[in-house]
Design a protein around this motif. Sequence first.
Motif, PDB file in Angstrom:
ATOM      1  N   LEU A 156       0.838  -1.200   0.000  1.00 39.63           N
ATOM      2  CA  LEU A 156       0.000   0.000   0.000  1.00 39.63           C
ATOM      3  C   LEU A 156       0.874   1.252   0.000  1.00 39.63           C
ATOM      4  N   GLY A 202       2.786   4.414   0.877  1.00 40.64           N
ATOM      5  CA  GLY A 202       3.344   4.903   2.130  1.00 40.64           C
ATOM      6  C   GLY A 202       3.995   3.827   2.987  1.00 40.64           C
ATOM      7  N   GLY A 240       6.465   2.035   2.224  1.00 42.28           N
ATOM      8  CA  GLY A 240       7.922   2.081   2.069  1.00 42.28           C
ATOM      9  C   GLY A 240       8.401   1.244   0.898  1.00 42.28           C
ATOM     10  N   THR A 280       8.837   1.874  -2.465  1.00 44.16           N
ATOM     11  CA  THR A 280       9.854   2.420  -3.362  1.00 44.16           C
ATOM     12  C   THR A 280      11.213   2.502  -2.657  1.00 44.16           C
ATOM     13  N   ARG A 306       1.487   7.359  -8.546  1.00 41.63           N
ATOM     14  CA  ARG A 306       1.870   8.285  -7.470  1.00 41.63           C
ATOM     15  C   ARG A 306       2.798   9.338  -8.049  1.00 41.63           C
ATOM     16  N   THR A 311       8.736  -2.848   7.224  1.00 42.05           N
ATOM     17  CA  THR A 311       9.459  -1.578   7.271  1.00 42.05           C
ATOM     18  C   THR A 311       9.163  -0.857   8.582  1.00 42.05           C
ATOM     19  N   LYS A 312       9.953   0.168   8.816  1.00 45.49           N
ATOM     20  CA  LYS A 312       9.764   1.081   9.956  1.00 45.49           C
ATOM     21  C   LYS A 312       9.841   0.363  11.304  1.00 45.49           C
ATOM     22  N   ASP A 317      12.250   0.477  13.104  1.00 40.20           N
ATOM     23  CA  ASP A 317      12.932   1.437  13.987  1.00 40.20           C
ATOM     24  C   ASP A 317      11.936   2.222  14.835  1.00 40.20           C
ATOM     25  N   GLU A 365      15.411   5.198   7.459  1.00 40.94           N
ATOM     26  CA  GLU A 365      15.177   5.787   6.145  1.00 40.94           C
ATOM     27  C   GLU A 365      16.384   5.643   5.226  1.00 40.94           C
TER      28      GLU A 365
HETATM   29  P1  GDP Z   1       5.695   3.786  -0.963  1.00 40.95           P
HETATM   30  O1  GDP Z   1       4.546   4.690  -1.187  1.00 40.95           O
HETATM   31  O2  GDP Z   1       5.277   2.483  -0.363  1.00 40.95           O
HETATM   32  O3  GDP Z   1       6.572   3.597  -2.151  1.00 40.95           O
HETATM   33  O4  GDP Z   1       6.552   4.466   0.204  1.00 40.95           O
HETATM   34  P2  GDP Z   1       7.972   5.194   0.196  1.00 40.95           P
HETATM   35  O5  GDP Z   1       9.052   4.255  -0.193  1.00 40.95           O
HETATM   36  O6  GDP Z   1       7.891   6.473  -0.543  1.00 40.95           O
HETATM   37  O7  GDP Z   1       8.150   5.479   1.769  1.00 40.95           O
HETATM   38  C1  GDP Z   1       7.234   6.279   2.512  1.00 40.95           C
HETATM   39  C2  GDP Z   1       7.975   6.955   3.648  1.00 40.95           C
HETATM   40  O8  GDP Z   1       8.399   5.992   4.605  1.00 40.95           O
HETATM   41  C3  GDP Z   1       9.240   7.680   3.209  1.00 40.95           C
HETATM   42  O9  GDP Z   1       9.315   8.912   3.894  1.00 40.95           O
HETATM   43  C4  GDP Z   1      10.366   6.753   3.643  1.00 40.95           C
HETATM   44  O10 GDP Z   1      11.565   7.433   3.911  1.00 40.95           O
HETATM   45  C5  GDP Z   1       9.776   6.148   4.896  1.00 40.95           C
HETATM   46  N1  GDP Z   1      10.361   4.837   5.232  1.00 40.95           N
HETATM   47  C6  GDP Z   1      10.452   3.748   4.453  1.00 40.95           C
HETATM   48  N2  GDP Z   1      11.025   2.719   5.116  1.00 40.95           N
HETATM   49  C7  GDP Z   1      11.322   3.178   6.364  1.00 40.95           C
HETATM   50  C8  GDP Z   1      11.904   2.589   7.550  1.00 40.95           C
HETATM   51  O11 GDP Z   1      12.294   1.423   7.594  1.00 40.95           O
HETATM   52  N3  GDP Z   1      12.010   3.389   8.628  1.00 40.95           N
HETATM   53  C9  GDP Z   1      11.590   4.694   8.637  1.00 40.95           C
HETATM   54  N4  GDP Z   1      11.733   5.387   9.749  1.00 40.95           N
HETATM   55  N5  GDP Z   1      11.030   5.271   7.566  1.00 40.95           N
HETATM   56  C10 GDP Z   1      10.890   4.529   6.440  1.00 40.95           C
END
Ligand code: GDP
Length: 297
Positions: free
Chosen positions: A110, A112, A114, A116, A142, A249-250, A252, A278
């Motif tokens: 979905l 956001g 993470g 990409t 997007r 993801t995330k 952390d 990030e």
């Molecule tokens: P997408 O819409 O699924 O492609 O999401 P993105 O790759 O653009 O990521 C969305 C946001 O989540 C961005 O601001 C990333 O930097 C952040 N993000 C992705 N993975 C992580 C993670 O493991 N930890 C943290 N803190 N932020 C993350």
Amino acid sequence: MAAFESLSSRLQSVFSKLKGKGKVTESDVNDAMREVRLALLEADVNFKVVKDFITKVKEQAIGLEVSKSFTPGMVVVDIVNKELTELMGGTQAKLAKANKPPTVIMMAGLQGAGKTTTTGKLAKLLQKDNHKPLLVACDIYRPAAIKQLQVLGDSIAAPVFSMGDQVSPVQIAEEGLRHAKENGNDYVIIDTAGRLHIDEALMEELKQIHAVVKPDEVLLVVDAMTGQDAVNVAKSFHELLELTGVVLTKLDGDTRGGAALSVKSVTGCPIKFAAMGEKIDSLEPFHPERMASRILG
Ligand code: GDP
């Protein structure tokens, strides 16, 4: 706060009481397991997963093994450690490899979550093992997703295949695969489109891309901080698309651990990678035993 911190401190305080005991009675085990159960539920672990977990630990802990031991408290902690490891898949689930390169990895998730960012991170991990990944930009909906992938690719000197946002993602995926074969890329990572919610159009597109590129891996990227929502998303995707793995993801920012502890049991789909930040080098293969030790401190 670091990954699993709130769950971890809860469990540590439960077990510090047990660890020092010279004798552990059945009622000590029951008391401890009552607290563990609450801690897991508060960590947003799926309730059925919690129930099965507690039953398994009790079965072993109330048995002979513990009462015969010189350090019964430690034996209980070891049992919990072993069962937490099992919950998260037991052993490390490795990335599949095509018999004949390129290995095709399709990323889904979905918006956001993470996806990409993780696509770039995965490319970096593969490069460390001397592979030559090609990134394919199929998220044409997007705004800025293509640019984001290009910037990520540039930062690690990985090629990015893109055809802009006016061509169908299915065609981009197909052409991307051809491009990889022609240019000697041994891995192709396809960044597909996400949506805010799971909808039919999204699934149909993913299925079409799947049919055309026949991926060796379909990795679902989910945000661990969303707990049971992440697990439900994984369940729905798995029913419709047959995932081969999950990327959390995330982590952390996930102090609770509910997604990490539930997703494998609920979906049957292994967690293959964990992202903890990030930065581009913050993706790691997921090691269940290390995660369990981290939780128990
Ligand atoms: P997408 O819409 O699924 O492609 O999401 P993105 O790759 O653009 O990521 C969305 C946001 O989540 C961005 O601001 C990333 O930097 C952040 N993000 C992705 N993975 C992580 C993670 O493991 N930890 C943290 N803190 N932020 C993350």
